[in-house]
Design an enzyme around this catalytic site. Sequence first.
Site, PDB file in Angstrom:
ATOM      1  CG  ASP A  30      -2.135   0.875   1.031  1.00  0.00           C
ATOM      2  OD1 ASP A  30      -3.220   0.321   0.759  1.00  0.00           O
ATOM      3  OD2 ASP A  30      -2.004   2.119   1.128  1.00  0.00           O
ATOM      4  CG  LEU A 272     -36.830  -8.909  -4.557  1.00  0.00           C
ATOM      5  CD1 LEU A 272     -37.793 -10.048  -4.880  1.00  0.00           C
ATOM      6  CD2 LEU A 272     -37.132  -7.710  -5.468  1.00  0.00           C
ATOM      7  CB  ALA A 274     -39.023  -2.376   0.983  1.00  0.00           C
ATOM      8  CB  CYS A 282     -20.083  -1.516  -4.062  1.00  0.00           C
ATOM      9  SG  CYS A 282     -18.601  -2.011  -3.192  1.00  0.00           S
TER      10      CYS A 282
HETATM   11  C1  UGA Z   1     -22.050  -5.250  -3.185  1.00  0.00           C
HETATM   12  C2  UGA Z   1     -22.359  -6.549  -3.950  1.00  0.00           C
HETATM   13  O1  UGA Z   1     -23.415  -7.262  -3.292  1.00  0.00           O
HETATM   14  C3  UGA Z   1     -21.119  -7.434  -4.061  1.00  0.00           C
HETATM   15  O2  UGA Z   1     -21.394  -8.576  -4.854  1.00  0.00           O
HETATM   16  C4  UGA Z   1     -19.991  -6.612  -4.708  1.00  0.00           C
HETATM   17  O3  UGA Z   1     -18.806  -7.354  -4.803  1.00  0.00           O
HETATM   18  C5  UGA Z   1     -19.732  -5.371  -3.885  1.00  0.00           C
HETATM   19  O4  UGA Z   1     -20.940  -4.593  -3.802  1.00  0.00           O
HETATM   20  C6  UGA Z   1     -18.630  -4.572  -4.538  1.00  0.00           C
HETATM   21  O5  UGA Z   1     -18.816  -4.127  -5.662  1.00  0.00           O
HETATM   22  O6  UGA Z   1     -17.541  -4.505  -3.990  1.00  0.00           O
HETATM   23  P1  UGA Z   1     -21.852  -4.595  -0.593  1.00  0.00           P
HETATM   24  O7  UGA Z   1     -21.904  -3.179  -1.089  1.00  0.00           O
HETATM   25  O8  UGA Z   1     -20.810  -4.986   0.360  1.00  0.00           O
HETATM   26  O9  UGA Z   1     -21.726  -5.614  -1.845  1.00  0.00           O
HETATM   27  O10 UGA Z   1     -23.232  -4.915   0.129  1.00  0.00           O
HETATM   28  P2  UGA Z   1     -24.653  -5.516  -0.275  1.00  0.00           P
HETATM   29  O11 UGA Z   1     -24.948  -6.641   0.615  1.00  0.00           O
HETATM   30  O12 UGA Z   1     -24.762  -5.760  -1.727  1.00  0.00           O
HETATM   31  O13 UGA Z   1     -25.621  -4.309   0.120  1.00  0.00           O
HETATM   32  C7  UGA Z   1     -25.562  -3.046  -0.543  1.00  0.00           C
HETATM   33  C8  UGA Z   1     -26.627  -2.125   0.006  1.00  0.00           C
HETATM   34  O14 UGA Z   1     -27.916  -2.553  -0.408  1.00  0.00           O
HETATM   35  C9  UGA Z   1     -26.690  -2.056   1.536  1.00  0.00           C
HETATM   36  O15 UGA Z   1     -26.854  -0.692   1.928  1.00  0.00           O
HETATM   37  C10 UGA Z   1     -27.917  -2.861   1.895  1.00  0.00           C
HETATM   38  O16 UGA Z   1     -28.526  -2.433   3.094  1.00  0.00           O
HETATM   39  C11 UGA Z   1     -28.806  -2.567   0.702  1.00  0.00           C
HETATM   40  N1  UGA Z   1     -29.824  -3.602   0.458  1.00  0.00           N
HETATM   41  C12 UGA Z   1     -29.458  -4.872   0.112  1.00  0.00           C
HETATM   42  C13 UGA Z   1     -31.178  -3.276   0.528  1.00  0.00           C
HETATM   43  O17 UGA Z   1     -31.535  -2.112   0.820  1.00  0.00           O
HETATM   44  N2  UGA Z   1     -32.103  -4.239   0.277  1.00  0.00           N
HETATM   45  C14 UGA Z   1     -31.762  -5.509  -0.069  1.00  0.00           C
HETATM   46  O18 UGA Z   1     -32.671  -6.325  -0.305  1.00  0.00           O
HETATM   47  C15 UGA Z   1     -30.395  -5.827  -0.142  1.00  0.00           C
END
Ligand code: UGA
Length: 453
Positions: A30, A272, A274, A282
């Site tokens: 890093d 899905l 809400a 990301c």
């Molecule tokens: C996301 C992707 O899921 C990963 O596959 C990807 O590798 C990563 O981005 C990346 O590009 O590095 P992450 O951002 O860690 O992962 O978290 P998620 O679990 O995807 O959730 C993202 C956001 O969506 C969170 O704020 C979560 O609360 C929200 N979310 C998720 C909802 O509001 N509703 C849902 O049904 C699912």
Amino acid sequence: MRISIVGCGYVGLVTGGCLAAIGNHVTCVDSDPERIRSLQAGHIPIYEPHLEDLIAGARAAGLIEFSGDLPAAVRGSETIFICVGTPPLENGEADLSSIEAVARVIASESRGDKLVVEKSTVPVRTGEQLRRALEVYGRANGAKFQVVSNPEFLREGSSVFDFLHPDRIVVGVENAEAGEKMREIYRPILERKFACPVHAPAAAGCPTNRPPQFVVTTINSSELIKHASNSFLALKISFANVLADLCERLGANVEEVTNAMGMDPRIGPQFLNAGIGFGGFCFPKDIQAFYRLAERAGVDFTLLKEAERINKDRVSSFLEKARRALWVLKGKQVGLLGLAFKPHTDDIRFAPALEILKQLLAEGASVRAYDPQAMKKTEAQYPAVKYCKEPYEVAVGADAVLLLTEWPEFKEIDWQRVHGQMLRPLVLDGRNLLDPKKMRDLGFEYHSIGRPD
Ligand code: UGA
């Protein structure tokens, strides 16, 4: 195999730790000397389940080290994973300057053959630019480069699990030889032959024992797969959120609707839920970058803009709910449960909870907050908040408690006790974590998202 990982952020540390845990010799590099010093002292700068133990184990086995010396790391490895940040520029496009800077060092320091793996999330055709930079700046050294795109699909909070138990490993390559080298690196994971740190003592104990798919594509397709996957998941969430609004207006229950929708394998149950919307480093940046990329390519992808707009509105509509219930926010005492953008992480980047916190303070509410991991990072940005040692403390004398991150432990707390401590027993659940009937039976005024009040 001797591997260098460039960039010790979330992706780099998880990738480096896991590649070391499956038997490679890994050097994580890093450019931030403070970060390297603290990693060398055994401190992991992020909270990620299993990561600390994983890295400690690999260090004890002599399989991982941390260094600030990129040229030496490049010279000493056959494969270099680029895991540096690609933050959004003002216009929404990804800033690729760190990747270019790393490419120049790789080019000038390399002798012989090197596999250069692009792991950072990048717009399509970055691999082409990377190849060009390696050739141009390395032309005097006679080095030969193979460029590979190997996007990560790690979710924060479960990234060690995801790395070791993936659904698919995608590699975008220029030729079959590079694909085979990548298959070799991932062989223990593909064949499920490693001592699993998540499900000790052995891989045989892993509940997800289905071998992952190894998907070989062109580099352009691989780069697109990453942006398309994240954007599609974001679309799904925004769809569920609009559906929730519709359910509220028409007296339906969004959970009943999405639950039955998700039983159709063409739709699937995940993403899905809400709530107050997606955050993190990301989805918000990737959806913007993907939109800009399409725009530059002359393709109208306003569908993504719409998903982004819907997501931004989630915070305002939740605040509006709070205003409706509390009348005025000024002078009210509000307790927040959850600050991180999702559970099992201390990451607060683009967290909807923080937007809500900011607005509450701006409107004159006094705020107490509790989060199992994210308070330290939040305190650095919002010192005016009272940070509590345990969840019950946020409720003391509160006019309302707002649940903003669905940490499982919030489901388990003694809500009767919370009720007894509040000035007014009002709970707004921004993640639909709690059972509305139970909350009402306990005497709460309870509002959630897309479910009948
Ligand atoms: C996301 C992707 O899921 C990963 O596959 C990807 O590798 C990563 O981005 C990346 O590009 O590095 P992450 O951002 O860690 O992962 O978290 P998620 O679990 O995807 O959730 C993202 C956001 O969506 C969170 O704020 C979560 O609360 C929200 N979310 C998720 C909802 O509001 N509703 C849902 O049904 C699912």
